[in-house]
Design a protein around this motif. Structure first.
Motif, mmCIF file in Angstrom:
data_model
loop_
_atom_site.group_PDB
_atom_site.id
_atom_site.type_symbol
_atom_site.label_atom_id
_atom_site.label_comp_id
_atom_site.label_asym_id
_atom_site.label_seq_id
_atom_site.Cartn_x
_atom_site.Cartn_y
_atom_site.Cartn_z
ATOM 1 N N LYS A 113 0.819 -1.219 0.000
ATOM 2 C CA LYS A 113 0.000 0.000 0.000
ATOM 3 C C LYS A 113 0.849 1.264 0.000
ATOM 4 O O LYS A 113 0.311 2.371 -0.035
ATOM 5 N N ASN A 117 1.323 7.971 -6.255
ATOM 6 C CA ASN A 117 0.141 7.878 -7.110
ATOM 7 C C ASN A 117 0.376 8.642 -8.415
ATOM 8 O O ASN A 117 1.447 9.218 -8.630
ATOM 9 N N ASP A 118 -0.625 8.641 -9.285
ATOM 10 C CA ASP A 118 -0.478 9.269 -10.610
ATOM 11 C C ASP A 118 -0.118 10.749 -10.507
ATOM 12 O O ASP A 118 0.636 11.272 -11.331
ATOM 13 N N GLN A 120 1.703 12.053 -8.343
ATOM 14 C CA GLN A 120 3.059 12.168 -7.804
ATOM 15 C C GLN A 120 4.091 11.576 -8.761
ATOM 16 O O GLN A 120 5.170 11.165 -8.360
ATOM 17 N N ASN A 166 7.699 2.513 -7.517
ATOM 18 C CA ASN A 166 7.029 1.974 -6.335
ATOM 19 C C ASN A 166 7.647 0.652 -5.889
ATOM 20 O O ASN A 166 7.898 0.430 -4.695
#
Length: 350
Positions: A113, A117-118, A120, A166
């Motif tokens: 988790k 995100n998109d 960032q 990630n």
């Protein structure tokens, strides 16, 4: 502005007191605690009238910011413990994006988790292109591994870059967790800076644990175990590892946190260290606790945080500004705790 919400942890507000057997060592009386912190009669009067007061915490280097705060809550210690155990305060961390506990058998899936995100994407790309410096806290081997990864992503689209960033960050977090669990402070890799320099969070945390004499006087076994982790902790303590993704200076950052807690009818003590922080500051060490005081609870905590941002030219002014910003955030959170507890008690009495 020197900092933009530096996010020094106030862990007392996110689960610091648990109802467990107390240590065999003597627990300080509230009067002893106040004396240890240099809180005099005038400040005690302020505390008893609901004020939040500060106390001095010595700073050990040009990079360190340290501050202590205390207040008296008109609520019995067991009620505070029960309220916090229920997790009623975790939602107040407005800068927290995500977090999760890390079990003894943590693996790469434990961090699933944690993600850019998109929105960032630029941060993810900057991470993949990280160089020695203070934009990211990474060791030389970690930076070298990112360079190797870049070679495989030369023509990758944004979706692939985001996924790769990630996955790589999760791998770094896992390796830092495993190294710390195996070797304690000695397992914390230094951060690579420009011109071959490094920042050493292990040394900072060791110094912080050594210099914290007030709590160490009453809990020497805990202090020695804390310094020499993974030496076993005292049997009547409990520990927790967790990762956090928090907005720091308007940027998401990964944090690895180790907490140890103990509490009982006569009081509670909590220690916490952030042994990895993604950027903006190097490490953080917190000592917090609560003691029964008349019809309420004396709550105290101190935080030490090391950051390159306050060293060098103008250090004195930078420290003053940094402490003031931390103080405001700590006061805000204590006020929120007080308000929530009063509301809880009022609701229970209806």
């Amino acid at each position: 502005m020197l900092f933009n919400k530096l996010s020094i942890p106030v862990m007392l507000l996110t689960g610091s007191l648990f109802y467990l057997p107390v240590f065999a060592q003597e627990v300080p009386t509230p009067q002893q605690a106040l004396q240890n912190f240099g809180i005099g009669a005038e400040q005690i009067t302020q505390l008893e009238h609901g004020k939040i007061v500060g106390y001095e915490v010595s700073e050990t280097s040009q990079e360190e910011l340290a501050i202590g705060m205390a207040m008296i809550l008109p609520v019995a210690l067991p009620k505070i413990i029960d309220y916090i155990k229920r997790g009623n305060l975790t939602a107040t961390e407005s800068d927290l994006i995500a977090s999760a506990p890390l079990a003894n058998n943590a693996d790469i899936n434990s961090f699933k988790k944690f993600a850019f995100n998109d929105k960032q994407l630029d941060e993810a790309k900057a991470f993949l292109e990280a160089e020695p410096g203070d934009k990211f806290n990474l060791s030389k081997p970690e930076i070298d591994s990112l360079k190797s990864l870049q070679a495989t992503l030369e023509d990758a689209d944004d979706k692939t870059l985001l996924k790769a960033a990630n996955q790589k960050y999760r791998e770094i977090l896992l390796q830092r967790l495993l190294a710390y669990r195996k070797n304690g402070l000695s397992g914390i890799a230094p951060y690579s800076r420009e011109n071959g320099k490094t920042a050493d969070p292990a040394m900072e945390l060791r110094t912080d644990a050594t210099i914290s004499k007030a709590w160490a006087h009453y809990f020497p076994e805990l202090q020695q175990a804390w310094l020499n982790y993974p030496t076993p902790l005292p049997l009547n303590s409990t520990e927790q590892f967790l990762w956090l993704n928090r907005m720091v200076e308007d940027r998401p950052t990964a944090i690895l946190n180790h907490r140890v807690m103990v509490a009982g009818e006569t009081g509670g003590i909590f220690i916490s260290r952030q042994f990895y922080v993604g950027h903006s500051y190097n490490s953080s060490h917190v000592v917090a606790g609560g003691l029964p005081y008349k019809d309420g609870t004396l709550v105290f905590y101190s935080t030490r945080s090391s950051t390159d941002q306050v060293a060098g030219m103008g250090s004195s002014l930078k420290h003053s500004i940094g402490r003031e910003q931390i103080k405001k955030e700590m006061i805000k959170r204590l006020q929120r705790l007080n308000k929530d507890m009063k509301r809880k008690v009022s609701a229970a009495g209806q």
